[in-house]
Design an enzyme around this catalytic site. Structure first.
Site, PDB file in Angstrom:
ATOM      1  N   LYS A 127     -25.513  -7.047  79.891  1.00 41.05           N
ATOM      2  CA  LYS A 127     -26.061  -6.601  78.612  1.00 41.05           C
ATOM      3  C   LYS A 127     -24.961  -5.912  77.830  1.00 41.05           C
ATOM      4  O   LYS A 127     -24.028  -5.361  78.426  1.00 41.05           O
ATOM      5  CB  LYS A 127     -27.206  -5.594  78.839  1.00 41.05           C
ATOM      6  CG  LYS A 127     -28.112  -5.434  77.644  1.00 41.05           C
ATOM      7  CD  LYS A 127     -29.190  -6.517  77.640  1.00 41.05           C
ATOM      8  CE  LYS A 127     -30.066  -6.469  76.429  1.00 41.05           C
ATOM      9  NZ  LYS A 127     -31.239  -7.367  76.602  1.00 41.05           N
ATOM     10  N   ASP A 167     -30.799  -9.340  70.905  1.00 36.83           N
ATOM     11  CA  ASP A 167     -31.724  -8.302  71.373  1.00 36.83           C
ATOM     12  C   ASP A 167     -32.077  -7.501  70.117  1.00 36.83           C
ATOM     13  O   ASP A 167     -31.905  -8.006  68.999  1.00 36.83           O
ATOM     14  CB  ASP A 167     -31.077  -7.429  72.461  1.00 36.83           C
ATOM     15  CG  ASP A 167     -32.098  -6.557  73.198  1.00 36.83           C
ATOM     16  OD1 ASP A 167     -32.786  -7.067  74.092  1.00 36.83           O
ATOM     17  OD2 ASP A 167     -32.237  -5.348  72.867  1.00 36.83           O
TER      18      ASP A 167
END
Ligand code: NDP
Ligand code: 2IT
Length: 446
Positions: A127, A167
């Site tokens: 991430k 995201d």
């Protein structure tokens, strides 16, 4: 938790990562639910799999300088956490939001490892992101930020190494700018990012995938309890990518969605949300949800996003952000008759909220299973890029549907096998972990 080995490990995680509450929250939940695995699998304990599992393989933090439209220089902080590559290249989104910090990116990377494993596709977990918020910035400012971000990130990623995606705050516009800069720096057109636009290698149905997948998972969870979406009152928090397509699919499956939100407040429309208007406001105009009432004066807008959980509903689909449902909100949901919560956002429920769900025998679909449809479809985008082919919308949607059914079945089976029937949180953690753990053990102490 009684297992002395896991208790000791959790203690060390807390000490080593002090000041990272979200990361500790995510690891605590997972280690607690993995207790029956540690009890049964001494081989994994001996191979140090649990210790290695909670430590990222690599953490990259970098400076992102950029210039605004007035010529003022700003410096943001960029992150990429390459958490685990045991079953495939690192894979996971980039979050652009002012509150982004190491703790948030690490918790997201950690959960991504388990989520990606559940999809059954060959993807490790990672991430990244930055404390830059595209909200209120011009397209040119967003472009300059994205180019500067990629000027460092490009050396750490690659189609067979690490494949970022969207995201919070990172949508098609940002992915386009990031992809363009990667291509310019490397002179390579590869599947290095997912969530790309359709004309340059994106997959049909990736935009819809997380929200649709959430509803496919929820449909399975409801069916296993003899329920369905038909005629149910549903609340969806957020009004971004995940929320919008969750509303669309839940409505298609017969539900009535009565509320949505953004970080400023929530709208409540007893007639059912007018999704085309929300799409116009959010996807086209990048406006606030408060403007919903301009077209629907019969609906109401209330400041403060948490109040959304005080509206009586049957099913709650949190699709905004971490810890958006606390114990108090969960208790209100339960009191008002909500019997199912499925998570489109990552870690939207606090540990206290989850306790309330279980105490009230509510159906609970945890994020890393319920929202895995987004990354699963990113995996399908990677496949199409590798093959230099593209599939039709229906083909991708059908594969997504099958993957979500498989994820629910895997969570259910693991929960039963490890003595916690109906606990899909434990089932998701165990099923996701076992595949990664076997791969880590097989690859030796690396
Ligand atoms: P978007 O940026 O498209 O939308 C985010 C939405 O959540 C917006 O409505 C935003 O409101 C709201 N929100 C964001 N932060 C907060 C906050 N701190 N408090 C209250 N509301 C907030 O993001 P996505 O829809 O992509 O992501 C939503 C969630 O889903 C995140 O948790 C993400 O990690 C998760 N997720 C996303 C996937 C994807 O494919 N995109 C896949 C799996 C999970 P505002 O407009 O005011 O900022
Ligand atoms: O949290 C998530 O799974 C995402 N933001 C999607 C990641 C991806 O690689 O598609």
């Amino acid at each position: 938790m009684k297992n002395a080995y896991l208790c000791d490990l959790l203690e060390r995680v807390k000490q080593r990562n002090a000041g990272e509450p979200e990361f500790i929250q995510a690891v605590t939940e997972v280690l607690e639910t993995l207790e029956p695995v540690a009890d049964r699998r001494q081989d994994l304990v001996d191979a140090g799999v649990f210790e290695r599992f909670v430590e990222p393989e690599r953490q990259i933090i970098f400076r992102v300088p950029w210039m605004d439209d007035k010529g003022t220089v700003h410096v943001n902080r960029g992150y990429r956490i390459q958490f685990n590559s045991a079953i495939g290249p690192y894979k996971g989104g980039l979050r652009l939001r002012d509150n982004v910090n190491l703790s948030i990116i690490k918790f997201l990377g950690f959960e991504q490892v388990l989520k990606n494993s559940l999809t059954t596709l060959p993807m490790g977990g990672g991430k990244g992101g930055s404390d830059f918020d595209p909200k209120g910035k011009s397209d040119a400012e967003v472009m300059r930020f994205c180019q500067s971000f990629m000027n460092e990130l490009y050396r750490h990623i690659g189609a067979d190494c690490d494949v970022p995606a969207g995201d919070i705050g990172t949508g098609a516009r940002e992915i386009g700018f990031l992809f363009g800069q990667y291509k310019r720096l490397t002179n390579q057109f590869t599947g290095v990012l997912t969530g790309k636009g359709i004309p340059y290698g994106g997959s049909l149905a990736r935009t819809q995938a997380t929200g649709f997948g959430l509803c496919y998972f929820t449909k399975e969870m409801l069916a296993a309890a003899g329920e369905s979406f038909a005629g149910q009152r549903v609340i969806v928090s957020g009004s971004g990518n995940v929320a919008i397509y969750a509303v669309q699919k839940a409505t298609e499956l017969g539900a009535k969605v009565i509320a949505m939100s953004d970080s400023n407040g929530y709208i409540y429309d007893e007639n059912g949300i007018d999704l085309n208007w929300v799409k116009q406001l959010k996807e086209v105009e990048r406006a606030r949800i408060s403007r919903y009432t301009e077209k629907h004066p019969e609906a109401s807008y209330t400041e403060g996003s948490r109040g959304i959980w005080s509206i009586p509903c049957d099913i709650a689909l949190p699709c905004a952000t971490q810890n958006e449902i606390d114990g108090e909100s969960a208790a209100l949901l339960a009191k008002n008759g909500c019997y199912a919560v499925a998570e489109g956002a990552n870690m939207p429920s606090t540990p206290e909220a989850i306790e309330v769900y279980f105490a009230n025998k509510m159906l609970y679909g945890p994020a890393k299973a319920a929202n895995a449809g987004g990354v699963a479809t990113s995996g399908l985008e990677m496949s199409q890029n590798s093959m230099r082919l593209s599939w039709s919308f229906d083909e991708v949607d059908e594969k997504l549907h099958g993957i979500m059914q498989g994820i629910f079945a895997a969570c259910k089976a693991a929960a039963e096998e490890y003595g916690m029937p109906g606990n899909y949180m434990a089932g998701a953690n165990i099923a996701g972990f076992l595949k990664v753990a076997e791969a880590m053990k097989a690859q030796g102490c690396v």
